[in-house]
Scaffold this motif. Structure first.
Motif, PDB file in Angstrom:
ATOM      1  N   SER A   2      11.060  -2.049   7.171  1.00  0.00           N
ATOM      2  CA  SER A   2      10.163  -1.910   8.414  1.00  0.00           C
ATOM      3  C   SER A   2       9.584  -3.577   8.598  1.00  0.00           C
ATOM      4  O   SER A   2       9.107  -4.191   7.635  1.00  0.00           O
ATOM      5  CB  SER A   2       8.802  -1.032   8.077  1.00  0.00           C
ATOM      6  OG  SER A   2       8.005  -1.355   9.004  1.00  0.00           O
ATOM      7  N   THR A   4       6.859  -4.206   9.707  1.00  0.00           N
ATOM      8  CA  THR A   4       5.208  -4.239   9.403  1.00  0.00           C
ATOM      9  C   THR A   4       5.301  -4.251   7.857  1.00  0.00           C
ATOM     10  O   THR A   4       4.009  -4.365   7.374  1.00  0.00           O
ATOM     11  CB  THR A   4       4.519  -2.987  10.119  1.00  0.00           C
ATOM     12  OG1 THR A   4       5.418  -1.751   9.769  1.00  0.00           O
ATOM     13  CG2 THR A   4       4.622  -3.352  11.598  1.00  0.00           C
ATOM     14  N   ARG A   5       6.273  -4.058   7.163  1.00  0.00           N
ATOM     15  CA  ARG A   5       6.158  -3.928   5.674  1.00  0.00           C
ATOM     16  C   ARG A   5       7.112  -4.642   4.853  1.00  0.00           C
ATOM     17  O   ARG A   5       8.033  -4.317   4.674  1.00  0.00           O
ATOM     18  CB  ARG A   5       6.239  -2.498   5.267  1.00  0.00           C
ATOM     19  CG  ARG A   5       5.870  -2.418   3.603  1.00  0.00           C
ATOM     20  CD  ARG A   5       5.745  -0.950   3.498  1.00  0.00           C
ATOM     21  NE  ARG A   5       5.977  -0.617   2.103  1.00  0.00           N
ATOM     22  CZ  ARG A   5       7.232  -0.564   1.543  1.00  0.00           C
ATOM     23  NH1 ARG A   5       8.307  -0.447   2.223  1.00  0.00           N
ATOM     24  NH2 ARG A   5       7.411  -0.323   0.168  1.00  0.00           N
ATOM     25  N   HIS A   8       8.192  -8.349  -0.867  1.00  0.00           N
ATOM     26  CA  HIS A   8       7.513  -9.577  -1.393  1.00  0.00           C
ATOM     27  C   HIS A   8       8.247  -9.542  -2.938  1.00  0.00           C
ATOM     28  O   HIS A   8       8.538  -8.485  -3.486  1.00  0.00           O
ATOM     29  CB  HIS A   8       5.839  -9.127  -1.838  1.00  0.00           C
ATOM     30  CG  HIS A   8       5.347  -9.232  -0.541  1.00  0.00           C
ATOM     31  ND1 HIS A   8       4.948 -10.284   0.237  1.00  0.00           N
ATOM     32  CD2 HIS A   8       4.648  -8.276   0.369  1.00  0.00           C
ATOM     33  CE1 HIS A   8       4.346 -10.058   1.347  1.00  0.00           C
ATOM     34  NE2 HIS A   8       4.079  -8.490   1.300  1.00  0.00           N
ATOM     35  N   ARG A 226       1.788   3.681  -6.862  1.00  0.00           N
ATOM     36  CA  ARG A 226       1.355   2.815  -6.043  1.00  0.00           C
ATOM     37  C   ARG A 226       0.313   3.830  -5.063  1.00  0.00           C
ATOM     38  O   ARG A 226      -0.895   3.450  -4.593  1.00  0.00           O
ATOM     39  CB  ARG A 226       2.470   2.539  -4.835  1.00  0.00           C
ATOM     40  CG  ARG A 226       2.134   1.888  -3.387  1.00  0.00           C
ATOM     41  CD  ARG A 226       3.267   1.204  -2.804  1.00  0.00           C
ATOM     42  NE  ARG A 226       3.150   0.629  -1.668  1.00  0.00           N
ATOM     43  CZ  ARG A 226       3.082   0.992  -0.410  1.00  0.00           C
ATOM     44  NH1 ARG A 226       2.992   2.359  -0.237  1.00  0.00           N
ATOM     45  NH2 ARG A 226       2.692   0.241   0.401  1.00  0.00           N
ATOM     46  N   ARG A 230      -3.551   3.024  -4.199  1.00  0.00           N
ATOM     47  CA  ARG A 230      -4.251   3.037  -2.880  1.00  0.00           C
ATOM     48  C   ARG A 230      -5.406   3.983  -2.733  1.00  0.00           C
ATOM     49  O   ARG A 230      -6.420   3.535  -1.905  1.00  0.00           O
ATOM     50  CB  ARG A 230      -3.086   3.187  -1.848  1.00  0.00           C
ATOM     51  CG  ARG A 230      -2.053   2.075  -1.753  1.00  0.00           C
ATOM     52  CD  ARG A 230      -0.631   2.067  -1.067  1.00  0.00           C
ATOM     53  NE  ARG A 230      -0.959   2.668   0.179  1.00  0.00           N
ATOM     54  CZ  ARG A 230      -1.004   1.799   1.251  1.00  0.00           C
ATOM     55  NH1 ARG A 230      -0.554   0.537   1.115  1.00  0.00           N
ATOM     56  NH2 ARG A 230      -1.127   2.197   2.592  1.00  0.00           N
ATOM     57  N   GLY A 241      -4.311  -0.871   2.477  1.00  0.00           N
ATOM     58  CA  GLY A 241      -3.262  -1.525   3.002  1.00  0.00           C
ATOM     59  C   GLY A 241      -3.365  -3.212   2.795  1.00  0.00           C
ATOM     60  O   GLY A 241      -2.266  -3.741   2.809  1.00  0.00           O
ATOM     61  N   ARG A 244      -1.347  -5.160  -2.653  1.00  0.00           N
ATOM     62  CA  ARG A 244       0.276  -5.220  -2.826  1.00  0.00           C
ATOM     63  C   ARG A 244       0.464  -4.956  -4.289  1.00  0.00           C
ATOM     64  O   ARG A 244       0.029  -5.306  -5.213  1.00  0.00           O
ATOM     65  CB  ARG A 244       0.631  -6.891  -2.482  1.00  0.00           C
ATOM     66  CG  ARG A 244       0.170  -7.451  -1.252  1.00  0.00           C
ATOM     67  CD  ARG A 244       1.052  -6.626  -0.158  1.00  0.00           C
ATOM     68  NE  ARG A 244       0.624  -7.219   1.035  1.00  0.00           N
ATOM     69  CZ  ARG A 244      -0.234  -6.653   1.968  1.00  0.00           C
ATOM     70  NH1 ARG A 244      -0.545  -5.500   1.718  1.00  0.00           N
ATOM     71  NH2 ARG A 244      -0.394  -7.203   3.026  1.00  0.00           N
ATOM     72  N   HIS A 292      12.571  -0.514  -2.122  1.00  0.00           N
ATOM     73  CA  HIS A 292      11.645  -1.030  -1.184  1.00  0.00           C
ATOM     74  C   HIS A 292      11.827  -0.136   0.087  1.00  0.00           C
ATOM     75  O   HIS A 292      10.699   0.400   0.606  1.00  0.00           O
ATOM     76  CB  HIS A 292      11.683  -2.250  -0.958  1.00  0.00           C
ATOM     77  CG  HIS A 292      10.801  -2.842   0.128  1.00  0.00           C
ATOM     78  ND1 HIS A 292      11.242  -3.175   1.432  1.00  0.00           N
ATOM     79  CD2 HIS A 292       9.572  -3.120  -0.014  1.00  0.00           C
ATOM     80  CE1 HIS A 292      10.247  -3.542   2.011  1.00  0.00           C
ATOM     81  NE2 HIS A 292       8.939  -3.618   1.247  1.00  0.00           N
ATOM     82  N   GLY A 295       9.810   3.237  -0.093  1.00  0.00           N
ATOM     83  CA  GLY A 295       8.272   3.012  -0.152  1.00  0.00           C
ATOM     84  C   GLY A 295       7.760   3.301  -1.612  1.00  0.00           C
ATOM     85  O   GLY A 295       6.762   3.415  -1.891  1.00  0.00           O
ATOM     86  N   ASP A 298       5.751  -2.571  -2.466  1.00  0.00           N
ATOM     87  CA  ASP A 298       5.559  -3.426  -1.710  1.00  0.00           C
ATOM     88  C   ASP A 298       6.614  -4.746  -2.073  1.00  0.00           C
ATOM     89  O   ASP A 298       6.752  -5.406  -1.213  1.00  0.00           O
ATOM     90  CB  ASP A 298       4.340  -4.148  -1.707  1.00  0.00           C
ATOM     91  CG  ASP A 298       3.231  -2.981  -1.107  1.00  0.00           C
ATOM     92  OD1 ASP A 298       3.319  -2.488  -0.015  1.00  0.00           O
ATOM     93  OD2 ASP A 298       2.366  -2.643  -2.089  1.00  0.00           O
TER      94      ASP A 298
END
Length: 359
Positions: A2, A4-5, A8, A226, A230, A241, A244, A292, A295, A298
């Protein structure tokens, strides 16, 4: 992946100790050419070797974009010194500093200082959380425009924009303010590695970390960790959000690309606590992309088994393939580590309080 994601990637510079900066400068430069987010360098009072923070400060002028994250031990170390040392690294690197929170648990390490005996892990991580808290306060004790530097008036700082933190923890008190102006990033990146920390370390990570390093033997396990982090971060009033979560993976790229060693590279579950990949750069790229996309995390924190050989193959093989497929960037998006990670520069808590906003 994505848009937006983004993915890293970070790499550890650990390995056999070297008493010179050239080795680490070469490795950090190689990671920088691959546009990785940051490098880490471990440290501990339990083993001989150079001070990780000092080493990364030495190599900062030899790099331009890569983030620099040394381990800094909070046990037996004055929080004020932690704050000023990491802030100094952020200044000399022009906004590329972070720090990985460490604790010191053995009696042998305690004897090096002679001030107190070793403490249980839970107490050490409670103290580490307090250190992370007061360090952030000290970084905020100077407002961004506190420096005047006016030759005409003879004023160096605006004293109204320098703040005492007045913090009292279980084992220390800090009044402040810092002796170092607010760092370029506002607050350098705080990293917590959950290896061997248990629940106490996870609580500190959820409350204070920008980046959390986790071990996982499967993408499902990584995704659960994860999601838990969160949720706990949200419970502390944080934006989940902004956290990381990177999976730590030991990497051995010395094997044939066509016959990966049994483990994550072969698509099999690997017993905790450490995740290990042995195979070729192509299989590693496929593993990172698959986890990744699903999901699970990150990104990834890669620890090369043979630093020079494996890091070169990571950058020239794995990263190049991910870039070719459009799964990883080809250049750093900004000049600071926060920009690499897509994290906003924090508002100064004291300046906000002074203007009547939320503290």
């Amino acid at each position: 992946m994505s848009a937006t994601r983004p993915l890293h990637l970070a790499v550890a510079l650990d390995g056999p100790a070297h008493c010179g900066a050239e080795h680490y400068t070469e490795l950090a430069g190689l990671a920088e050419r691959g546009a990785l987010d940051f490098v880490t360098l471990g440290d501990s009072f339990a083993r001989p070797g150079l001070d990780a923070l000092a080493v990364l400060a030495r190599i900062a002028p030899g790099t331009r974009r890569i983030g620099l994250v040394p381990t800094v031990t909070t046990t037996h170390t004055e929080p004020f010194h932690v704050s000023t040392a990491v802030a100094t690294l952020d200044w000399v690197s022009r906004g590329r500093a972070g720090w990985s929170v460490g604790v010191s648990a053995t009696e042998a390490e305690a004897r090096l200082f002679g001030r107190r005996p070793a403490a249980p892990l839970g107490a050490l991580w409670r103290e580490a959380g307090e250190v992370a808290d007061v360090v952030a306060r000290l970084w905020d004790s100077w407002e961004d425009d506190a420096e005047i530097r006016s030759a005409e008036t003879g004023r160096f700082i605006d004293r109204e924009k320098i703040h005492h933190v007045d913090f009292e923890g279980a084992s220390f008190r800090v009044r402040g303010p810092s002796t170092v102006p607010r760092p370029p990033q506002g607050r350098p990146i705080t990293v917590v590695d959950l290896t061997g920390t248990g629940e106490p370390g996870r609580r500190v990570a959820a409350r204070h970390a920008d980046v959390v390093l986790v071990r996982a033997a499967s993408p499902e396990e990584a995704a659960r960790t994860r999601a838990l982090l969160r949720r706990e971060a949200a419970g502390h009033g944080r934006d989940p959000g902004s956290l990381r979560v990177l999976v730590s993976l030991a990497v051995d790229l010395g094997e044939s690309e066509s016959v990966p060693h049994p483990g994550l590279g072969a698509g099999r579950r690997l017993a905790a606590p450490a995740a290990h990949f042995s195979g070729g750069p192509v299989e590693l790229a496929e593993l990172l992309a698959r986890w990744h996309r699903g999901g699970a995390a990150d990104g990834f924190h890669l620890a090369p088994i043979a630093p020079h050989r494996d890091l070169e193959r990571i950058v020239n093989g794995t990263v190049a393939l991910l870039q070719h497929r459009g799964l990883f960037r080809t250049f750093h998006p900004g000049g600071t580590l926060r920009e690499h990670l897509g994290l906003a520069r924090p508002v100064n808590q004291y300046a906000t309080a002074a203007t009547g906003g939320p503290a």
